[in-house]
Each structure stands twice: as C-alpha cells, then as structure tokens.
Design an enzyme around this catalytic site. Structure first.
Site, PDB file in Angstrom:
ATOM      1  N   ASP A   1      38.884  48.430  50.974  1.00  0.00           N
ATOM      2  CA  ASP A   1      37.531  48.931  50.737  1.00  0.00           C
ATOM      3  C   ASP A   1      37.422  50.333  51.331  1.00  0.00           C
ATOM      4  OD1 ASP A   1      34.861  49.430  50.378  1.00  0.00           O
ATOM      5  OD2 ASP A   1      34.161  47.719  51.559  1.00  0.00           O
TER       6      ASP A   1
ATOM      7  N   ARG B   1      35.469  50.172  44.153  1.00  0.00           N
ATOM      8  CA  ARG B   1      36.697  49.533  43.665  1.00  0.00           C
ATOM      9  C   ARG B   1      36.622  49.069  42.216  1.00  0.00           C
ATOM     10  NH1 ARG B   1      37.104  45.767  48.868  1.00  0.00           N
ATOM     11  NH2 ARG B   1      34.857  45.999  48.565  1.00  0.00           N
TER      12      ARG B   1
ATOM     13  N   CYS C   1      33.700  43.754  42.473  1.00  0.00           N
ATOM     14  CA  CYS C   1      33.770  44.058  43.903  1.00  0.00           C
ATOM     15  C   CYS C   1      32.394  43.790  44.501  1.00  0.00           C
ATOM     16  CB  CYS C   1      34.272  45.479  44.159  1.00  0.00           C
ATOM     17  SG  CYS C   1      33.137  46.804  43.685  1.00  0.00           S
TER      18      CYS C   1
END
Length: 169
Positions: free
Chosen positions: A138, A20, A14
């Site tokens: 996100d 993430r 990420c």
C-alpha cells in the site's frame, strides 16, 4: 454498459479505489489493448470513503511516467450483487479478500472467482501458498518510491492475470 457475460471480465479491488486497484485497472486496460484482447476491466474499493475521487495524484504521476494514459476515474465501492458478474475478482490484500468473501456470502454467491492479485506474480516461487503474505504494498502512506514499488508489483502480474481470464474462456 458492457455485457460482461459475453467477454472475459476482471474486477480489481483495494481499499478506496484510488491507488492499487486503480493502477491495476489502468495497466490491465493498456496491456489488453496492446494484445488485442476484448476484456472488461473494472476496479472498486471495499470502502466508500474515496467515492467519486480520481486516481491519487501520486499514482497518476508514476503511471504517466511509465507511459500509461490516465483515464477519467471516479472511485467507487464494490456493489452488492456484482461479484458474480466477473470471471475474476482480484483482491490486493488478504483483508480485501476477506471483505470480498463476506460480500459474496451475504449475496449468496460463490467465491471461486475471488483471488489474490499476487497469485499471478511470476516473481513468487511456484506453489506459494495463498496463506503467505501476498499483499500488494500500500503506497498511500509512503512517498514516490512506495508508488514505484506498487507499480512494479502490479505490472509484474498483469500479463498473467490477462492470460488467466482469457485462457479460462
């Protein structure tokens, strides 16, 4: 250091490696252990801005509340030359995938192992084209609910990711 050449291996990527990809690393590691799979799992970011930082506190909270153990974690940036070492490199967004393609090109290695996390999401209709928005949300700028949403998306694809890398061997 684990020898990635003898075991199936996954790298999840990420932006900063504190939300993430770190969450995916924890979830994949947990699921692999529960299934008795011997898989190398790692995570990284395309940026070095969070290097050395632990998993974001909010991500830790939703992971812990969902029953996951929170391991020691130090965020890191993808290293030059490492993409070819993994069977599967999973980008959390199209922007991450583009950055990984640039790294692979710069390193002179193929990019066939670079895929999107949500390509493995069973909630998406079969055959959903990669050009479709496959970004994992996100949570960084959001609140608790955003982290829960990200957890749900990551958990949803985790078993299919493990199946893909273990079936490929």
């Amino acid at each position: 250091m684990t020898d990635r050449s003898t075991k199936p291996s996954i790298l999840v990527v990420c932006t900063g490696n504190i939300c993430r990809s770190a969450m995916a690393d924890v979830i994949l590691t947990d699921r692999a252990a529960k299934r008795g799979l011997d898989v190398v799992i790692d995570s990284a970011g395309i940026s070095d801005e969070e290097a050395g930082n632990p998993i974001d506190d909010r991500a830790q909270r939703v992971l812990r509340d969902a029953g996951y153990e929170i391991p020691w974690h130090a965020a890191r940036q993808v290293k030059s030359g490492e993409l070819a070492d993994y069977d599967l490199v999973l980008a959390m967004t199209d922007r991450h995938r583009a950055a990984l393609y640039r790294i692979a090109e710069r390193d002179g290695v193929g990019a066939d192992n670079i895929r999107m996390w949500r390509e493995f999401d069973p909630s998406l209709p079969e055959g959903t084209p990669v050009g479709t928005d496959l970004d994992v949300p996100d949570p960084w700028y959001g609140g608790h609910e955003d982290f829960l949403d990200t957890l749900e998306v990551v958990e949803g694809a985790a078993d299919n990711v493990l199946d893909a890398v273990t079936d490929a061997r």
